[in-house]
Design a protein around this motif. Sequence first.
Motif, PDB file in Angstrom:
ATOM      1  N   GLU A 183      -5.503  49.078 -47.913  1.00 23.14           N
ATOM      2  CA  GLU A 183      -6.608  49.861 -47.372  1.00 23.14           C
ATOM      3  C   GLU A 183      -6.461  50.021 -45.860  1.00 23.14           C
ATOM      4  O   GLU A 183      -6.724  51.100 -45.302  1.00 23.14           O
ATOM      5  N   LEU A 184      -6.041  48.968 -45.187  1.00 24.42           N
ATOM      6  CA  LEU A 184      -5.913  49.004 -43.739  1.00 24.42           C
ATOM      7  C   LEU A 184      -4.817  49.966 -43.286  1.00 24.42           C
ATOM      8  O   LEU A 184      -5.034  50.789 -42.380  1.00 24.42           O
ATOM      9  N   THR A 185      -3.645  49.883 -43.893  1.00 25.12           N
ATOM     10  CA  THR A 185      -2.551  50.756 -43.471  1.00 25.12           C
ATOM     11  C   THR A 185      -2.886  52.222 -43.714  1.00 25.12           C
ATOM     12  O   THR A 185      -2.540  53.092 -42.906  1.00 25.12           O
ATOM     13  N   SER A 186      -3.566  52.508 -44.796  1.00 25.07           N
ATOM     14  CA  SER A 186      -3.982  53.883 -45.065  1.00 25.07           C
ATOM     15  C   SER A 186      -4.936  54.390 -43.992  1.00 25.07           C
ATOM     16  O   SER A 186      -4.811  55.521 -43.505  1.00 25.07           O
ATOM     17  N   ALA A 187      -5.883  53.535 -43.596  1.00 21.67           N
ATOM     18  CA  ALA A 187      -6.841  53.923 -42.566  1.00 21.67           C
ATOM     19  C   ALA A 187      -6.158  54.122 -41.220  1.00 21.67           C
ATOM     20  O   ALA A 187      -6.453  55.081 -40.488  1.00 21.67           O
ATOM     21  N   LEU A 188      -5.240  53.231 -40.874  1.00 19.37           N
ATOM     22  CA  LEU A 188      -4.543  53.344 -39.600  1.00 19.37           C
ATOM     23  C   LEU A 188      -3.664  54.584 -39.542  1.00 19.37           C
ATOM     24  O   LEU A 188      -3.578  55.258 -38.510  1.00 19.37           O
ATOM     25  N   ALA A 189      -3.001  54.890 -40.644  1.00 13.13           N
ATOM     26  CA  ALA A 189      -2.098  56.038 -40.675  1.00 13.13           C
ATOM     27  C   ALA A 189      -2.828  57.336 -40.346  1.00 13.13           C
ATOM     28  O   ALA A 189      -2.260  58.242 -39.720  1.00 13.13           O
ATOM     29  N   ALA A 190      -4.091  57.428 -40.749  1.00 12.48           N
ATOM     30  CA  ALA A 190      -4.862  58.641 -40.488  1.00 12.48           C
ATOM     31  C   ALA A 190      -5.045  58.878 -38.997  1.00 12.48           C
ATOM     32  O   ALA A 190      -5.154  60.024 -38.547  1.00 12.48           O
ATOM     33  N   GLY A 191      -5.097  57.803 -38.218  1.00 12.18           N
ATOM     34  CA  GLY A 191      -5.266  57.946 -36.778  1.00 12.18           C
ATOM     35  C   GLY A 191      -3.974  57.931 -35.991  1.00 12.18           C
ATOM     36  O   GLY A 191      -3.949  58.287 -34.816  1.00 12.18           O
ATOM     37  N   LEU A 192      -2.880  57.517 -36.628  1.00 16.76           N
ATOM     38  CA  LEU A 192      -1.603  57.420 -35.925  1.00 16.76           C
ATOM     39  C   LEU A 192      -0.814  58.716 -35.950  1.00 16.76           C
ATOM     40  O   LEU A 192       0.089  58.904 -35.133  1.00 16.76           O
ATOM     41  N   GLY A 193      -1.130  59.603 -36.889  1.00 21.68           N
ATOM     42  CA  GLY A 193      -0.393  60.855 -36.960  1.00 21.68           C
ATOM     43  C   GLY A 193       1.088  60.617 -37.161  1.00 21.68           C
ATOM     44  O   GLY A 193       1.506  59.901 -38.066  1.00 21.68           O
ATOM     45  N   ASP A 205     -14.050  50.369 -41.533  1.00 25.90           N
ATOM     46  CA  ASP A 205     -14.671  51.685 -41.358  1.00 25.90           C
ATOM     47  C   ASP A 205     -13.544  52.665 -41.052  1.00 25.90           C
ATOM     48  O   ASP A 205     -13.257  52.942 -39.870  1.00 25.90           O
ATOM     49  N   PRO A 206     -12.854  53.193 -42.077  1.00 22.64           N
ATOM     50  CA  PRO A 206     -11.667  54.021 -41.838  1.00 22.64           C
ATOM     51  C   PRO A 206     -11.890  55.201 -40.901  1.00 22.64           C
ATOM     52  O   PRO A 206     -11.069  55.429 -39.999  1.00 22.64           O
ATOM     53  N   PRO A 207     -12.971  55.992 -41.027  1.00 18.31           N
ATOM     54  CA  PRO A 207     -13.140  57.114 -40.098  1.00 18.31           C
ATOM     55  C   PRO A 207     -13.258  56.670 -38.642  1.00 18.31           C
ATOM     56  O   PRO A 207     -12.660  57.271 -37.745  1.00 18.31           O
ATOM     57  N   ALA A 208     -14.039  55.618 -38.393  1.00 23.78           N
ATOM     58  CA  ALA A 208     -14.196  55.135 -37.017  1.00 23.78           C
ATOM     59  C   ALA A 208     -12.879  54.582 -36.480  1.00 23.78           C
ATOM     60  O   ALA A 208     -12.530  54.795 -35.305  1.00 23.78           O
ATOM     61  N   LEU A 209     -12.135  53.875 -37.335  1.00 16.08           N
ATOM     62  CA  LEU A 209     -10.849  53.306 -36.923  1.00 16.08           C
ATOM     63  C   LEU A 209      -9.861  54.414 -36.580  1.00 16.08           C
ATOM     64  O   LEU A 209      -9.173  54.364 -35.553  1.00 16.08           O
ATOM     65  N   ALA A 210      -9.791  55.446 -37.417  1.00 14.78           N
ATOM     66  CA  ALA A 210      -8.875  56.560 -37.164  1.00 14.78           C
ATOM     67  C   ALA A 210      -9.243  57.287 -35.874  1.00 14.78           C
ATOM     68  O   ALA A 210      -8.368  57.642 -35.068  1.00 14.78           O
ATOM     69  N   ALA A 211     -10.536  57.513 -35.650  1.00 15.22           N
ATOM     70  CA  ALA A 211     -10.971  58.211 -34.444  1.00 15.22           C
ATOM     71  C   ALA A 211     -10.630  57.406 -33.190  1.00 15.22           C
ATOM     72  O   ALA A 211     -10.204  57.968 -32.168  1.00 15.22           O
ATOM     73  N   ARG A 220       4.708  50.064 -22.130  1.00 14.24           N
ATOM     74  CA  ARG A 220       3.271  49.955 -21.941  1.00 14.24           C
ATOM     75  C   ARG A 220       2.647  49.750 -23.319  1.00 14.24           C
ATOM     76  O   ARG A 220       3.092  50.362 -24.303  1.00 14.24           O
ATOM     77  N   VAL A 221       1.610  48.908 -23.394  1.00 16.66           N
ATOM     78  CA  VAL A 221       1.052  48.529 -24.689  1.00 16.66           C
ATOM     79  C   VAL A 221      -0.470  48.553 -24.622  1.00 16.66           C
ATOM     80  O   VAL A 221      -1.072  48.115 -23.632  1.00 16.66           O
ATOM     81  N   ASP A 222      -1.070  49.038 -25.675  1.00 22.69           N
ATOM     82  CA  ASP A 222      -2.516  48.947 -25.873  1.00 22.69           C
ATOM     83  C   ASP A 222      -2.737  48.245 -27.211  1.00 22.69           C
ATOM     84  O   ASP A 222      -2.150  48.654 -28.225  1.00 22.69           O
ATOM     85  N   THR A 223      -3.533  47.187 -27.230  1.00 24.09           N
ATOM     86  CA  THR A 223      -3.766  46.451 -28.476  1.00 24.09           C
ATOM     87  C   THR A 223      -5.173  46.715 -28.996  1.00 24.09           C
ATOM     88  O   THR A 223      -6.121  46.866 -28.236  1.00 24.09           O
ATOM     89  N   LEU A 224      -5.255  46.762 -30.308  1.00 21.24           N
ATOM     90  CA  LEU A 224      -6.518  47.004 -30.998  1.00 21.24           C
ATOM     91  C   LEU A 224      -6.694  45.942 -32.070  1.00 21.24           C
ATOM     92  O   LEU A 224      -5.809  45.747 -32.912  1.00 21.24           O
ATOM     93  N   THR A 225      -7.826  45.276 -32.071  1.00 21.28           N
ATOM     94  CA  THR A 225      -8.120  44.269 -33.086  1.00 21.28           C
ATOM     95  C   THR A 225      -9.088  44.831 -34.117  1.00 21.28           C
ATOM     96  O   THR A 225     -10.100  45.435 -33.752  1.00 21.28           O
ATOM     97  N   VAL A 226      -8.754  44.633 -35.377  1.00 17.72           N
ATOM     98  CA  VAL A 226      -9.682  44.918 -36.475  1.00 17.72           C
ATOM     99  C   VAL A 226     -10.271  43.573 -36.870  1.00 17.72           C
ATOM    100  O   VAL A 226      -9.606  42.751 -37.496  1.00 17.72           O
ATOM    101  N   SER A 227     -11.529  43.338 -36.493  1.00 16.32           N
ATOM    102  CA  SER A 227     -12.085  41.987 -36.531  1.00 16.32           C
ATOM    103  C   SER A 227     -12.574  41.532 -37.899  1.00 16.32           C
ATOM    104  O   SER A 227     -12.683  40.348 -38.153  1.00 16.32           O
ATOM    105  N   ASP A 228     -12.910  42.454 -38.772  1.00 16.36           N
ATOM    106  CA  ASP A 228     -13.467  42.077 -40.075  1.00 16.36           C
ATOM    107  C   ASP A 228     -12.864  42.981 -41.136  1.00 16.36           C
ATOM    108  O   ASP A 228     -13.338  44.092 -41.360  1.00 16.36           O
ATOM    109  N   LEU A 229     -11.819  42.499 -41.783  1.00 14.60           N
ATOM    110  CA  LEU A 229     -11.112  43.328 -42.755  1.00 14.60           C
ATOM    111  C   LEU A 229     -11.940  43.603 -43.998  1.00 14.60           C
ATOM    112  O   LEU A 229     -11.646  44.526 -44.755  1.00 14.60           O
ATOM    113  N   THR A 230     -12.974  42.813 -44.218  1.00 11.96           N
ATOM    114  CA  THR A 230     -13.813  43.041 -45.403  1.00 11.96           C
ATOM    115  C   THR A 230     -14.790  44.193 -45.186  1.00 11.96           C
ATOM    116  O   THR A 230     -15.434  44.644 -46.127  1.00 11.96           O
TER     117      THR A 230
END
Length: 390
Positions: A150-160, A110-116, A97-107
């Motif tokens: 920057e992106l991987t750091s932000a994602l890691a915070a929400g991936l645990g 919003d790390p807190p919102a992305l992690a949440a 089973r898969v859930d996909t998430l797009t980060v539309s504007d890398l510039t």
Amino acid sequence: MRISGGLQRETIVPHASVGANEPRPMEILAQRLGRGPFALVMLFVSPAGDLERLPGEAARVFDGVPVIGCTTAGEISDAGYDEGTIVALALPSRYFRVDTLTVSDLTRLDPPALAADLVRRRADMAQRHPELPHEFAMLLVDGLSQKEDELTSALAAGLGATPMLGGSAGDGARFGQTFVLDGERLARDIAVLALVRTQCPIRVFNFDHLIPTETRMVVTEADPRRRIVRQINAEPAAREYARLLGKDPQQLGPFTFAAHPVAVRMGARHHVRAIRQVAENGDLVFFSAIDEGVVLTIAEPADMVDHLGRELARLCRPERPAAILAFDCILRRLEAEQKQVSGHVSDLLRRYGVVGFSTYGEQFGPMHVNQTMTGVAIYPPGTVLAEKVP
């Protein structure tokens, strides 16, 4: 017509490839992958193909199935190292089973919102699919965005504790434009993350064949935002790097960078900070994060073929994986070409059923790394794996 398809354990993780310039490549791939149903289809696309038509055709042919992918710096198919192809890999709904998430504007991350958002999505998937005990996250990102760290750091915070792997999209050896496929669009400055839950035991891996030397240097002037090093040891960067190698600065190029990478020590391990190119003014442009004060160690490669053979053999204990999905740095491919061992590397990739693509960088956990092979080995349901790779 050039077509290849996955032959082993096809019902668990089917894969196929086709020439990027073949008429109706999506229809050919769909035929080779089988009827599904699929939870996800991944496409690793040569930039030589018809990129403008691809998103619409993929959406039409794989109607109702999430389709993600990116352009490549070369593909890994049933032929081993490959070029000018589209490689497809599908995750059947029977096992995934898969859930996909797009980060539309890398510039505008919003790390807190992305992690949440990730925390909510992971919790929802765990609640809806308790029968699927294994999970991982796979990231595809614009390889010229300069936002991977920057992106991987932000994602890691929400991936645990969820392991993450990924690859940066490529553009052959041109470094012009890289694209990520998200549903019906192929775009720049975006990333797509696939959260995967599965019945299949998995191993996420990351390895390289590089040995640190005693030669070290200090970054004394840099532009971190643009990943540019202007001075090393208070000397012009390219000239000083060449001096330490005993080479003419005019001879520096991709093959030199592949053969003599520079690495940063983090804990007990060195991680490559790969050089992408020499700017006209003698600056060094890097593939990943760099800053003033960083101590760089010049590394030398061990035997790539022997090392790759050992690592792939380890992944086959206690049982051969149903599939090995790999993101392999373009610098590894260039090294293999320079040392005339591409055929031997391809033989190993083919023998062990590795599929994927050559990248402009790899993602492993919270880090953006270079000159590695990073990926996931997917095993048949019921396989009992040791906590550490034997």
